[in-house]
Write a protein that holds these residues in place. Sequence first.
Motif, short mmCIF file in Angstrom:
data_model
loop_
_atom_site.label_atom_id
_atom_site.label_comp_id
_atom_site.label_asym_id
_atom_site.label_seq_id
_atom_site.Cartn_x
_atom_site.Cartn_y
_atom_site.Cartn_z
N CYS A 233 -32.92 -12.11 10.00
CA CYS A 233 -33.37 -11.71 11.35
C CYS A 233 -32.63 -12.51 12.42
O CYS A 233 -32.11 -11.94 13.40
N LEU A 234 -32.59 -13.82 12.26
CA LEU A 234 -31.95 -14.68 13.26
C LEU A 234 -30.43 -14.47 13.26
O LEU A 234 -29.79 -14.52 14.31
N TYR A 235 -29.87 -14.23 12.09
CA TYR A 235 -28.44 -13.96 12.00
C TYR A 235 -28.07 -12.69 12.76
O TYR A 235 -27.07 -12.65 13.49
N ALA A 236 -28.87 -11.64 12.58
CA ALA A 236 -28.61 -10.38 13.28
C ALA A 236 -28.70 -10.56 14.79
O ALA A 236 -27.89 -10.01 15.54
N ALA A 237 -29.68 -11.34 15.24
CA ALA A 237 -29.82 -11.58 16.68
C ALA A 237 -28.65 -12.38 17.23
O ALA A 237 -28.19 -12.15 18.35
N LYS A 238 -28.16 -13.31 16.45
CA LYS A 238 -27.02 -14.12 16.89
C LYS A 238 -25.75 -13.28 17.00
O LYS A 238 -25.00 -13.38 17.97
N MET A 239 -25.50 -12.46 16.00
CA MET A 239 -24.27 -11.68 15.96
C MET A 239 -24.33 -10.45 16.85
O MET A 239 -23.28 -9.95 17.29
N THR A 240 -25.52 -9.92 17.11
CA THR A 240 -25.77 -8.67 17.86
C THR A 240 -25.14 -7.45 17.20
O THR A 240 -25.25 -6.34 17.72
N ALA A 241 -24.49 -7.64 16.07
CA ALA A 241 -23.90 -6.53 15.32
C ALA A 241 -23.78 -6.95 13.87
O ALA A 241 -23.39 -8.08 13.58
N ILE A 242 -24.14 -6.06 12.96
CA ILE A 242 -24.05 -6.36 11.53
C ILE A 242 -23.43 -5.17 10.81
O ILE A 242 -23.48 -4.03 11.29
N SER A 243 -22.85 -5.44 9.66
CA SER A 243 -22.27 -4.38 8.83
C SER A 243 -22.52 -4.71 7.37
O SER A 243 -22.80 -5.87 7.03
N PRO A 244 -22.40 -3.73 6.48
CA PRO A 244 -22.65 -3.99 5.06
C PRO A 244 -21.73 -5.03 4.45
O PRO A 244 -22.07 -5.68 3.46
N GLU A 245 -20.55 -5.24 5.05
CA GLU A 245 -19.59 -6.18 4.49
C GLU A 245 -20.03 -7.64 4.65
O GLU A 245 -19.40 -8.54 4.10
N SER A 246 -21.09 -7.87 5.43
CA SER A 246 -21.61 -9.23 5.58
C SER A 246 -22.55 -9.62 4.44
O SER A 246 -22.98 -10.77 4.37
N PHE A 247 -22.86 -8.65 3.55
CA PHE A 247 -23.88 -8.89 2.53
C PHE A 247 -23.38 -8.49 1.15
O PHE A 247 -24.09 -7.87 0.37
N THR A 248 -22.15 -8.88 0.85
CA THR A 248 -21.53 -8.52 -0.41
C THR A 248 -21.92 -9.51 -1.52
O THR A 248 -22.61 -10.50 -1.29
N PHE A 249 -21.43 -9.22 -2.72
CA PHE A 249 -21.67 -10.11 -3.85
C PHE A 249 -21.08 -11.49 -3.59
O PHE A 249 -21.63 -12.50 -4.04
N ASN A 250 -19.96 -11.55 -2.88
CA ASN A 250 -19.35 -12.85 -2.57
C ASN A 250 -20.31 -13.73 -1.78
O ASN A 250 -20.32 -14.95 -1.95
N GLN A 251 -21.10 -13.12 -0.89
CA GLN A 251 -22.08 -13.87 -0.12
C GLN A 251 -23.13 -14.47 -1.04
O GLN A 251 -23.50 -15.64 -0.93
N SER A 252 -23.62 -13.66 -1.97
CA SER A 252 -24.61 -14.16 -2.94
C SER A 252 -24.02 -15.29 -3.78
O SER A 252 -24.69 -16.28 -4.09
N LEU A 253 -22.74 -15.13 -4.13
CA LEU A 253 -22.08 -16.14 -4.96
C LEU A 253 -21.94 -17.46 -4.21
O LEU A 253 -22.14 -18.54 -4.79
N LEU A 254 -21.62 -17.41 -2.91
CA LEU A 254 -21.49 -18.63 -2.12
C LEU A 254 -22.83 -19.35 -2.00
O LEU A 254 -22.89 -20.58 -2.07
N ILE A 255 -23.89 -18.58 -1.81
CA ILE A 255 -25.22 -19.19 -1.71
C ILE A 255 -25.61 -19.86 -3.02
O ILE A 255 -26.10 -21.00 -3.04
N LEU A 256 -25.36 -19.17 -4.13
CA LEU A 256 -25.64 -19.75 -5.44
C LEU A 256 -24.77 -20.99 -5.68
O LEU A 256 -25.23 -21.99 -6.25
N LEU A 257 -23.54 -20.94 -5.22
CA LEU A 257 -22.63 -22.08 -5.38
C LEU A 257 -23.16 -23.31 -4.65
O LEU A 257 -23.09 -24.43 -5.15
N GLY A 258 -23.71 -23.09 -3.45
CA GLY A 258 -24.28 -24.20 -2.71
C GLY A 258 -25.44 -24.85 -3.46
O GLY A 258 -25.56 -26.08 -3.49
N VAL A 259 -26.28 -24.03 -4.10
CA VAL A 259 -27.42 -24.56 -4.86
C VAL A 259 -26.93 -25.35 -6.07
O VAL A 259 -27.41 -26.46 -6.35
N VAL A 260 -25.97 -24.80 -6.80
CA VAL A 260 -25.49 -25.44 -8.02
C VAL A 260 -24.71 -26.71 -7.70
O VAL A 260 -24.87 -27.74 -8.37
#
Length: 316
Positions: A233-260
């Motif tokens: 929600c906050l990300y969308a408000a900051k960017m004022t524009a979103i697209s499907p390419e912001s939520f790819t598998f690579n994004q999930s992988l980076l988040i998991l990488l941060g945890v590991v």
Amino acid sequence: MSEGVRTLPAATPSMRRSLVPGVAALACALVLPQFANAYVTEVATTALLYVVLCLGLNIVVGYAGLLDLGYAAFFAVGAYTTGILTAEFGLNFWLTIPVAMAAACAAGVIIGAPTLRLRSDYLAIVTLGFGEIVRIIARNLDITGGASGLVGIERPEIFGFKLMQVQHFYYAFLALALITIFVCLSVERSRMGRAWFCVRYDEDAAAGIGINRVSAKLQAYMMGAVIASVAGCLYAAKMTAISPESFTFNQSLLILLGVVLGGMGRIPGVVLGAILVALLPEVLRGAGTYRPLVTAVALLAIMLFRPNGLWPDKRG
């Protein structure tokens, strides 16, 4: 003192020492925008976004032991809920957050209820598929703007003050990160948190002492989804524009990488890992076209020398 009355344990020297780095880091974070330029503040804001997302995924992976490869899907649910409700229906930004949280919970139940009986690789494959399904749906629906995405998302106001500059969103994400840390600390020490750790380390033993494994997993999955949706929600408000390419598998992988990288199940470690994932590509920007290679080598070196993470969890 009468019998049966309990007193809180006094703070030990080790407890006080553990607070010093946190207080120092918070003080630096509070004053950073006053001394940094817009670029540094923007990078720091991105780091705070990853802190929130990694803390949310840590509940799923680090606490409950569920390998989720589609976590960006819940991030997308929050972002698109706010985008659609503000841009298409003119709803106030703050009113979209409860709706996004409910939508993320519903998505968590839909994917979690029938699949959380699976373990290990099978669960990872299902969550990977769920993440791609959400992205493809967002890319093909008219209400989500299709492949072009949504534009004209409303920026939030607080007591008549509209968040416009990067410094404003920096402090908004900092507040969200602090709230998320508080929630994670509270849950970790609760009965639910202890049940998650039991499920993580030995599901069969957890079932033997009366813990409902599926229910515990589903609660972790839903809580992680809610945290990701609020960040969206906050990300969308900051960017004022979103697209499907912001939520790819690579994004999930980076988040998991941060945890590991930081250390699964350890809040300070996860925060450190999230900041590292966000900052390392920027620090290595001078490598030019070799930046992805240098970044990968640096991350590989960290995992070789610190296989349990930079700040590993000692429990288990």
